[in-house]
Design a protein around this motif. Structure first.
Motif, mmCIF file in Angstrom:
data_model
loop_
_atom_site.group_PDB
_atom_site.id
_atom_site.type_symbol
_atom_site.label_atom_id
_atom_site.label_comp_id
_atom_site.label_asym_id
_atom_site.label_seq_id
_atom_site.Cartn_x
_atom_site.Cartn_y
_atom_site.Cartn_z
ATOM 1 N N GLY A 1 0.828 -1.187 0.000
ATOM 2 C CA GLY A 1 0.000 0.000 0.000
ATOM 3 C C GLY A 1 0.866 1.242 0.000
ATOM 4 N N PRO A 2 0.323 2.398 0.279
ATOM 5 C CA PRO A 2 -1.074 2.695 0.599
ATOM 6 C C PRO A 2 -1.931 2.891 -0.645
ATOM 7 C CG PRO A 2 0.201 4.709 0.762
ATOM 8 C CD PRO A 2 1.164 3.608 0.399
ATOM 9 N N PHE A 3 -3.220 2.656 -0.479
ATOM 10 C CA PHE A 3 -4.210 2.875 -1.528
ATOM 11 C C PHE A 3 -5.326 3.745 -0.957
ATOM 12 C CE2 PHE A 3 -1.986 -0.797 -2.998
ATOM 13 C CZ PHE A 3 -1.966 -0.662 -4.376
ATOM 14 N N ILE A 4 -5.884 4.583 -1.801
ATOM 15 C CA ILE A 4 -6.973 5.475 -1.378
ATOM 16 C C ILE A 4 -8.264 4.700 -1.160
ATOM 17 C CG2 ILE A 4 -8.429 7.425 -2.105
ATOM 18 C CD1 ILE A 4 -5.636 8.204 -1.183
ATOM 19 N N THR A 5 -8.525 3.724 -2.033
ATOM 20 C CA THR A 5 -9.769 2.960 -1.914
ATOM 21 C C THR A 5 -9.471 1.475 -1.759
ATOM 22 O OG1 THR A 5 -10.024 2.588 -4.292
ATOM 23 C CG2 THR A 5 -10.997 4.619 -3.387
ATOM 24 N N LYS A 6 -10.381 0.790 -1.109
ATOM 25 C CA LYS A 6 -10.276 -0.654 -0.945
ATOM 26 C C LYS A 6 -10.339 -1.330 -2.322
ATOM 27 C CE LYS A 6 -12.364 -4.219 1.980
ATOM 28 N NZ LYS A 6 -13.467 -4.470 2.921
ATOM 29 N N ARG A 7 -11.141 -0.789 -3.184
ATOM 30 C CA ARG A 7 -11.282 -1.339 -4.537
ATOM 31 C C ARG A 7 -9.956 -1.297 -5.289
ATOM 32 N NH1 ARG A 7 -15.045 1.213 -9.274
ATOM 33 N NH2 ARG A 7 -14.363 -0.199 -10.910
ATOM 34 N N SER A 8 -9.262 -0.169 -5.249
ATOM 35 C CA SER A 8 -7.992 -0.065 -5.975
ATOM 36 C C SER A 8 -6.942 -1.008 -5.380
ATOM 37 C CB SER A 8 -7.474 1.376 -6.015
ATOM 38 O OG SER A 8 -7.208 1.863 -4.724
ATOM 39 N N LEU A 9 -6.984 -1.210 -4.060
ATOM 40 C CA LEU A 9 -6.087 -2.172 -3.433
ATOM 41 C C LEU A 9 -6.367 -3.572 -3.961
ATOM 42 C CD1 LEU A 9 -4.017 -3.234 -1.432
ATOM 43 C CD2 LEU A 9 -5.749 -3.028 0.366
ATOM 44 N N LYS A 10 -7.641 -3.962 -3.988
ATOM 45 C CA LYS A 10 -8.012 -5.297 -4.482
ATOM 46 C C LYS A 10 -7.582 -5.489 -5.933
ATOM 47 C CE LYS A 10 -12.033 -6.255 -1.569
ATOM 48 N NZ LYS A 10 -13.484 -6.463 -1.579
ATOM 49 N N GLU A 11 -7.728 -4.440 -6.745
ATOM 50 C CA GLU A 11 -7.372 -4.531 -8.158
ATOM 51 C C GLU A 11 -5.873 -4.728 -8.358
ATOM 52 O OE1 GLU A 11 -8.948 -0.907 -9.755
ATOM 53 O OE2 GLU A 11 -10.991 -1.691 -9.868
ATOM 54 N N ASN A 12 -5.057 -4.199 -7.480
ATOM 55 C CA ASN A 12 -3.605 -4.260 -7.628
ATOM 56 C C ASN A 12 -2.954 -5.400 -6.853
ATOM 57 O OD1 ASN A 12 -2.549 -1.747 -9.197
ATOM 58 N ND2 ASN A 12 -4.244 -1.019 -7.928
ATOM 59 N N MET A 13 -3.651 -5.956 -5.907
ATOM 60 C CA MET A 13 -3.059 -6.950 -5.018
ATOM 61 C C MET A 13 -2.733 -8.266 -5.712
ATOM 62 S SD MET A 13 -4.252 -7.953 -1.213
ATOM 63 C CE MET A 13 -5.725 -8.741 -1.765
ATOM 64 N N SER A 14 -3.532 -8.676 -6.679
ATOM 65 C CA SER A 14 -3.308 -9.978 -7.312
ATOM 66 C C SER A 14 -1.937 -10.066 -7.969
ATOM 67 C CB SER A 14 -4.411 -10.300 -8.316
ATOM 68 O OG SER A 14 -4.440 -9.338 -9.340
ATOM 69 N N SER A 15 -1.456 -8.988 -8.576
ATOM 70 C CA SER A 15 -0.136 -9.029 -9.210
ATOM 71 C C SER A 15 0.967 -9.141 -8.160
ATOM 72 C CB SER A 15 0.091 -7.808 -10.103
ATOM 73 O OG SER A 15 0.069 -6.624 -9.355
ATOM 74 N N PHE A 16 0.793 -8.504 -7.010
ATOM 75 C CA PHE A 16 1.774 -8.599 -5.932
ATOM 76 C C PHE A 16 1.823 -10.028 -5.384
ATOM 77 C CE2 PHE A 16 3.140 -8.035 -1.459
ATOM 78 C CZ PHE A 16 4.356 -7.408 -1.680
ATOM 79 N N ILE A 17 0.660 -10.623 -5.169
ATOM 80 C CA ILE A 17 0.595 -12.004 -4.666
ATOM 81 C C ILE A 17 1.171 -12.973 -5.702
ATOM 82 C CG2 ILE A 17 -0.992 -13.870 -4.039
ATOM 83 C CD1 ILE A 17 -2.640 -11.765 -2.545
#
Length: 71
Positions: free
Chosen positions: A29-45
């Motif tokens: 993170g940080p992310f402004i919205t929970k949605r944007s975090l979810k959208e970007n998290m899969s590539s990190f995982i």
């Protein structure tokens, strides 16, 4: 810049990602919205998985987070 301000106020979204083998906690993170975090998290995982991390677990948290981002 706005993400850093949101983080200082404790309003930013972070993913706490824990792995076994190796036993590490990552903060993504940080992310402004929970949605944007979810959208970007899969590539990190996926990157962690590709590097050989096992048993990857995550939780989404709204908080203020500072260094260190890897424990």
């Amino acid at each position: 810049m706005i993400r850093n301000f949101g983080n200082k106020l404790g309003l930013a979204w972070w993913a706490k990602i824990e792995t076994d083998q190796p036993s590490i906690t990552y903060w993504f993170g940080p992310f402004i919205t929970k949605r944007s975090l979810k959208e970007n998290m899969s590539s990190f995982i996926k990157d962690l998985s590709d590097e050989g991390s096992k048993n990857i677990k995550h939780s989404l948290i709204r908080c203020k987070k500072e260094e260190p981002l890897t424990v």
